[in-house]
Structure formats: structure tokens, C-alpha cells
Scaffold this motif. Structure first.
Motif, PDB file in Angstrom:
ATOM      1  N   ILE A 229       0.841  -1.198   0.000  1.00  0.00           N
ATOM      2  CA  ILE A 229       0.000   0.000   0.000  1.00  0.00           C
ATOM      3  C   ILE A 229       0.874   1.245   0.000  1.00  0.00           C
ATOM      4  O   ILE A 229       1.899   1.309   0.680  1.00  0.00           O
ATOM      5  N   ALA A 230       0.457   2.255  -0.769  1.00  0.00           N
ATOM      6  CA  ALA A 230       1.165   3.533  -0.791  1.00  0.00           C
ATOM      7  C   ALA A 230       0.155   4.671  -0.725  1.00  0.00           C
ATOM      8  O   ALA A 230      -1.005   4.528  -1.131  1.00  0.00           O
ATOM      9  N   TYR A 231       0.608   5.811  -0.213  1.00  0.00           N
ATOM     10  CA  TYR A 231      -0.241   6.998  -0.090  1.00  0.00           C
ATOM     11  C   TYR A 231       0.364   8.111  -0.937  1.00  0.00           C
ATOM     12  O   TYR A 231       1.581   8.347  -0.903  1.00  0.00           O
ATOM     13  N   ALA A 232      -0.490   8.796  -1.701  1.00  0.00           N
ATOM     14  CA  ALA A 232       0.009   9.755  -2.683  1.00  0.00           C
ATOM     15  C   ALA A 232      -0.962  10.911  -2.835  1.00  0.00           C
ATOM     16  O   ALA A 232      -2.020  10.962  -2.190  1.00  0.00           O
ATOM     17  N   ILE A 233      -0.599  11.834  -3.708  1.00  0.00           N
ATOM     18  CA  ILE A 233      -1.484  12.938  -4.076  1.00  0.00           C
ATOM     19  C   ILE A 233      -1.644  12.971  -5.589  1.00  0.00           C
ATOM     20  O   ILE A 233      -0.807  12.424  -6.325  1.00  0.00           O
ATOM     21  N   HIS A 234      -2.714  13.573  -6.062  1.00  0.00           N
ATOM     22  CA  HIS A 234      -2.814  13.913  -7.475  1.00  0.00           C
ATOM     23  C   HIS A 234      -1.849  15.074  -7.715  1.00  0.00           C
ATOM     24  O   HIS A 234      -2.083  16.193  -7.259  1.00  0.00           O
ATOM     25  N   ASP A 236      -0.170  15.781 -10.925  1.00  0.00           N
ATOM     26  CA  ASP A 236       0.018  16.265 -12.288  1.00  0.00           C
ATOM     27  C   ASP A 236      -1.128  15.773 -13.154  1.00  0.00           C
ATOM     28  O   ASP A 236      -1.834  14.818 -12.788  1.00  0.00           O
ATOM     29  N   THR A 237      -1.312  16.408 -14.300  1.00  0.00           N
ATOM     30  CA  THR A 237      -2.297  15.949 -15.271  1.00  0.00           C
ATOM     31  C   THR A 237      -1.583  15.396 -16.493  1.00  0.00           C
ATOM     32  O   THR A 237      -0.451  15.772 -16.798  1.00  0.00           O
ATOM     33  N   GLY A 238      -2.260  14.496 -17.186  1.00  0.00           N
ATOM     34  CA  GLY A 238      -1.713  13.902 -18.397  1.00  0.00           C
ATOM     35  C   GLY A 238      -2.755  13.924 -19.502  1.00  0.00           C
ATOM     36  O   GLY A 238      -3.827  14.524 -19.354  1.00  0.00           O
ATOM     37  N   PRO A 239      -2.478  13.261 -20.609  1.00  0.00           N
ATOM     38  CA  PRO A 239      -3.425  13.229 -21.734  1.00  0.00           C
ATOM     39  C   PRO A 239      -4.784  12.670 -21.327  1.00  0.00           C
ATOM     40  O   PRO A 239      -4.867  11.784 -20.466  1.00  0.00           O
ATOM     41  N   GLU A 240      -5.834  13.162 -21.963  1.00  0.00           N
ATOM     42  CA  GLU A 240      -7.183  12.706 -21.645  1.00  0.00           C
ATOM     43  C   GLU A 240      -7.358  11.212 -21.890  1.00  0.00           C
ATOM     44  O   GLU A 240      -8.109  10.543 -21.177  1.00  0.00           O
ATOM     45  N   ASN A 241      -6.659  10.689 -22.903  1.00  0.00           N
ATOM     46  CA  ASN A 241      -6.835   9.269 -23.226  1.00  0.00           C
ATOM     47  C   ASN A 241      -5.873   8.362 -22.476  1.00  0.00           C
ATOM     48  O   ASN A 241      -5.833   7.160 -22.709  1.00  0.00           O
ATOM     49  N   GLY A 242      -5.088   8.937 -21.563  1.00  0.00           N
ATOM     50  CA  GLY A 242      -4.147   8.146 -20.776  1.00  0.00           C
ATOM     51  C   GLY A 242      -4.628   7.936 -19.354  1.00  0.00           C
ATOM     52  O   GLY A 242      -5.353   8.759 -18.796  1.00  0.00           O
ATOM     53  N   LEU A 243      -4.243   6.805 -18.760  1.00  0.00           N
ATOM     54  CA  LEU A 243      -4.648   6.508 -17.396  1.00  0.00           C
ATOM     55  C   LEU A 243      -3.593   5.602 -16.760  1.00  0.00           C
ATOM     56  O   LEU A 243      -3.183   4.602 -17.347  1.00  0.00           O
ATOM     57  N   GLY A 244      -3.161   5.963 -15.565  1.00  0.00           N
ATOM     58  CA  GLY A 244      -2.242   5.086 -14.855  1.00  0.00           C
ATOM     59  C   GLY A 244      -0.793   5.493 -14.939  1.00  0.00           C
ATOM     60  O   GLY A 244       0.001   4.840 -15.616  1.00  0.00           O
ATOM     61  N   GLU A 245      -0.427   6.574 -14.246  1.00  0.00           N
ATOM     62  CA  GLU A 245       0.967   6.999 -14.161  1.00  0.00           C
ATOM     63  C   GLU A 245       1.277   7.407 -12.731  1.00  0.00           C
ATOM     64  O   GLU A 245       0.442   7.990 -12.037  1.00  0.00           O
ATOM     65  N   GLY A 246       2.498   7.132 -12.303  1.00  0.00           N
ATOM     66  CA  GLY A 246       2.934   7.522 -10.980  1.00  0.00           C
ATOM     67  C   GLY A 246       4.326   8.099 -11.020  1.00  0.00           C
ATOM     68  O   GLY A 246       5.097   7.857 -11.958  1.00  0.00           O
ATOM     69  N   SER A 247       4.660   8.862  -9.995  1.00  0.00           N
ATOM     70  CA  SER A 247       5.984   9.479  -9.920  1.00  0.00           C
ATOM     71  C   SER A 247       7.067   8.412  -9.755  1.00  0.00           C
ATOM     72  O   SER A 247       6.796   7.245  -9.476  1.00  0.00           O
ATOM     73  N   ILE A 248       8.314   8.840  -9.921  1.00  0.00           N
ATOM     74  CA  ILE A 248       9.437   7.921  -9.740  1.00  0.00           C
ATOM     75  C   ILE A 248       9.404   7.331  -8.333  1.00  0.00           C
ATOM     76  O   ILE A 248       9.567   6.121  -8.135  1.00  0.00           O
ATOM     77  N   ALA A 249       9.204   8.192  -7.341  1.00  0.00           N
ATOM     78  CA  ALA A 249       9.184   7.723  -5.952  1.00  0.00           C
ATOM     79  C   ALA A 249       8.078   6.700  -5.720  1.00  0.00           C
ATOM     80  O   ALA A 249       8.278   5.695  -5.026  1.00  0.00           O
ATOM     81  N   LEU A 250       6.907   6.937  -6.297  1.00  0.00           N
ATOM     82  CA  LEU A 250       5.768   6.037  -6.096  1.00  0.00           C
ATOM     83  C   LEU A 250       5.981   4.699  -6.788  1.00  0.00           C
ATOM     84  O   LEU A 250       5.773   3.637  -6.185  1.00  0.00           O
ATOM     85  N   THR A 251       6.386   4.721  -8.048  1.00  0.00           N
ATOM     86  CA  THR A 251       6.586   3.458  -8.765  1.00  0.00           C
ATOM     87  C   THR A 251       7.757   2.670  -8.188  1.00  0.00           C
ATOM     88  O   THR A 251       7.728   1.439  -8.148  1.00  0.00           O
ATOM     89  N   SER A 252       8.785   3.377  -7.721  1.00  0.00           N
ATOM     90  CA  SER A 252       9.909   2.702  -7.088  1.00  0.00           C
ATOM     91  C   SER A 252       9.449   1.991  -5.825  1.00  0.00           C
ATOM     92  O   SER A 252       9.820   0.837  -5.560  1.00  0.00           O
ATOM     93  N   TYR A 253       8.620   2.661  -5.035  1.00  0.00           N
ATOM     94  CA  TYR A 253       8.125   2.081  -3.787  1.00  0.00           C
ATOM     95  C   TYR A 253       7.224   0.876  -4.056  1.00  0.00           C
ATOM     96  O   TYR A 253       7.387  -0.189  -3.440  1.00  0.00           O
ATOM     97  N   LEU A 254       6.281   1.029  -4.973  1.00  0.00           N
ATOM     98  CA  LEU A 254       5.332  -0.055  -5.241  1.00  0.00           C
ATOM     99  C   LEU A 254       5.998  -1.254  -5.908  1.00  0.00           C
ATOM    100  O   LEU A 254       5.616  -2.402  -5.671  1.00  0.00           O
ATOM    101  N   SER A 255       6.978  -0.996  -6.766  1.00  0.00           N
ATOM    102  CA  SER A 255       7.656  -2.084  -7.463  1.00  0.00           C
ATOM    103  C   SER A 255       8.751  -2.725  -6.624  1.00  0.00           C
ATOM    104  O   SER A 255       9.185  -3.848  -6.903  1.00  0.00           O
TER     105      SER A 255
END
Length: 328
Positions: A229-234, A236-255
Motif C-alpha cells: 500500500i502507498a499513499y500519494a497525491i494527485h 500532475d495531469t496527463g493526456p485525456e486518453n491516458g490513465l495510470g501513471e505515478g511518480s518515480i518515488a511512487l513506482t519505485s516504492y510499489l515495485s
């Protein structure tokens, strides 16, 4: 000595009626389908009662924006200095003949294939011209790398970090700002390297109980393979047709994959996580909770997130919500 008949019966009835042997109460997700993300077809679920919340499941790719080492003018491929390749920072590009490069047709994945070198060539040509927007090749970087005028009356050029350990790197911005200051000041943005942050599609109007999610909202994430489990904030925004991105710190922690100071794009992109539960709390804005304009640390996000997640129903309720979808 044998137990008396009365005593034995007492134990029998206590055993049957004891809460120790009772089945745990069924936990309900209490969320219903509310939206379909048009780019991926993912279902977004919304809670109509209790704590306002949204839920969906998606992969998590890596977003480096906000990290001081995201992009470097001398490393467009992200091979020697930068966490990312410059193609991921370009929002529009024109070739030497002035023709707009649109072979990707808005599909970011195509940029990594047949269109990749077209964008690299345009960038290198624009760089040679000092990013003069009146000449071609030409590139724009939208809200990814900010542009500024050195002095009044001069033309705009991409912001470069002028001091510190990351002198020479482009400034890498995020939609959410954690501080006040000039747009060319890297420190005002959400640092992808230290803050758990999620990218949400721009122009999103997802709501729970009339509250629309936006920048700064609390997000709880779970790696579906490991249960982490990780805790984060929104952040940044990305493309309307994109979904599912996380910061370096978040993806490093979860992976569970660490990041070294010398890492570049080839390593960073492998922090991506295949399947993640996203639980968004539109009524719980982290920045408002701690005071906008005040520094927010990951420790503060973790403490606030744990409290809200527990009050919402915690892992048991998230487990119930995860049965609503089998998508990856």
C-alpha cells in the motif's frame, strides 16, 4: 479426572456460540460504476455515501515530471544524464520544412516506435536554432517544460536550471505546485523523485457525492501482486486518453525497485507496475489539509493517508472493491 457431564456441555455450547468461531462480517465496497475512461475503457467506480471516494484499477507507468533530472538538452535520448527522453516532453513538433509531425496521431506509444526519431530530429534542429519559434524545425513542450523570456522583448526559450547540482537540466514542471515562485524555479513543483504522486487525465470530471477530483487530492494505491500500500497525491495531469501513471518515488516504492542517482531512462521505465488499485478521495485535499503554500513531506502524506484509508474501511473494503473488476 474426567469432566462432569454439566461442565462438558457448557464447553460445547460456549464453543458454538463464541464470537471466536463466528464468521467475520461481510464487507461491502459500496461503490457503483459511474464513468468509463474513453481512452482505456476502464470503469471508474464512485461511492454515493460515507466518505466520498473513487476507485479504478490500471497499470502504472512512470512519470518523471517534477524531477530535476527529467530532461537535459544534451541528452535527448535519456541515455547518459536524464531520467527521460525528450520525446516525452514534446507536445507539438514541426520538421525542417514546417510540416507538423503527427505520425503518432496522438498515441503516445507510437512515439516510441516509428515516430520517435522524427521528434528527436525536430528537437535537435530546434536546439541548434536556439529554440527560435519563428524558424523550423520547431518544438513545443506545453506544460511539461516551461518557457520564459530572458528579458522583455526577447523570444521565449525553455527554462534551464541555472544553479545547484542539476545545473543545465531543463526545468520539469507539474500541474500542482507545492510552493510559490517563478515558473523557472524547479523547487516549486511536485518532486517526482521524493513525493508519491499520481497523474490523472486532464479535463477529468469524476465526482463522488458532488465533489470533483482534482490536483492535491489524496490517493491510496495498492500493488495487486504484492499487496503493498502507498499513499500519494494527485500531482500532475496527463493526456485525456491516458490513465495510470505515478511518480518515480511512487513506482519505485510499489515495485520495490530502488533508484540510483546515476539512473537514466532505460532503468526508470522499468519501475512500471502491471496492476494497481487506485482509490481517490476527492474531499480530502492533502494540500488544503496542511495549508496551501506550505511544504508537504511524504511523511505527512503517509500519516494523513493512513488515517483516511482506515476510516474509509481499509484493506478489507479495498479487497471488496477489487472484486468489481478483473482488468489489469
Amino acid at each position: 479426572m474426567a469432566l462432569s457431564r454439566t461442565l462438558a456441555c457448557s464447553f460445547f455450547f460456549i464453543g458454538l456460540g463464541s464470537p471466536l468461531y463466528a464468521q467475520p462480517p461481510t464487507v461491502s465496497c459500496a461503490m457503483a460504476p459511474a464513468y468509463t475512461h474513453h481512452g482505456t475503457g476502464k470503469t471508474i467506480y464512485s461511492a454515493s455515501e460515507q466518505i466520498p471516494s473513487l476507485y479504478y484499477r490500471s497499470r502504472m507507468s512512470v512519470n518523471t515530471d517534477g524531477a530535476a533530472r527529467s530532461y537535459h538538452p544534451d541528452d535527448p535520448h535519456g541515455k547518459t544524464l536524464a531520467y527521460n527522453n525528450i520525446v516525452n516532453a514534446i507536445t507539438s513538433a514541426w520538421d525542417a520544412s514546417g510540416h507538423r509531425i503527427d505520425c503518432a496521431k496522438g498515441n503516445a506509444r507510437e512515439r516510441d516506435k516509428k515516430c520517435y526519431m522524427s521528434y528527436i530530429t525536430a528537437f535537435e534542429g530546434a536546439r541548434a536554432l536556439g529554440f527560435d519559434s519563428s524558424k523550423y524545425p520547431r518544438v513545443l513542450t506545453g506544460n511539461i517544460i516551461p518557457w520564459t523570456k530572458a528579458t522583455r522583448g526577447t523570444r521565449s526559450t525553455p527554462c534551464i536550471q541555472l544553479e545547484g547540482d542539476n545545473t543545465g537540466f531543463f526545468v520539469s514542471q507539474t500541474k500542482v505546485r507545492l510552493g510559490a515562485g517563478d515558473k523557472c524555479n524547479q523547487s516549486i513543483y511536485v518532486d517526482s523523485l521524493t513525493i508519491h504522486a499520481v497523474v490523472y487525465p486532464k479535463n477529468t470530471r469524476w465526482e463522488s457525492q458532488g465533489i470533483v477530483t482534482d490536483g492535491g487530492d489524496l490517493v491510496v494505491l495498492r500493488n495487486n501482486k504484492t499487496g503493498k500500500i502507498a499513499y500519494a497525491i494527485h500531482g500532475d495531469t496527463g493526456p485525456e486518453n491516458g490513465l495510470g501513471e505515478g511518480s518515480i518515488a511512487l513506482t519505485s516504492y510499489l515495485s520495490g525497485k530502488p533508484v540510483a542517482a546515476t539512473d537514466t531512462y532505460s532503468h526508470i521505465k522499468h519501475l512500471a507496475v502491471k496492476s494497481v488499485d487506485y482509490l481517490v478521495f476527492p474531499a480530502n485535499d492533502v494540500l488544503k489539509h496542511f495549508g496551501r503554500g506550505q511544504p508537504v513531506t511524504q511523511d505527512q502524506i503517509d500519516q494523513y493517508g493512513q488515517a483516511i484509508f482506515s476510516a474509509w474501511g481499509g484493506v478489507a473494503r479495498l479487497d471488496a472493491c477489487s472484486t468489481l473488476t478483473t482488468s489489469n
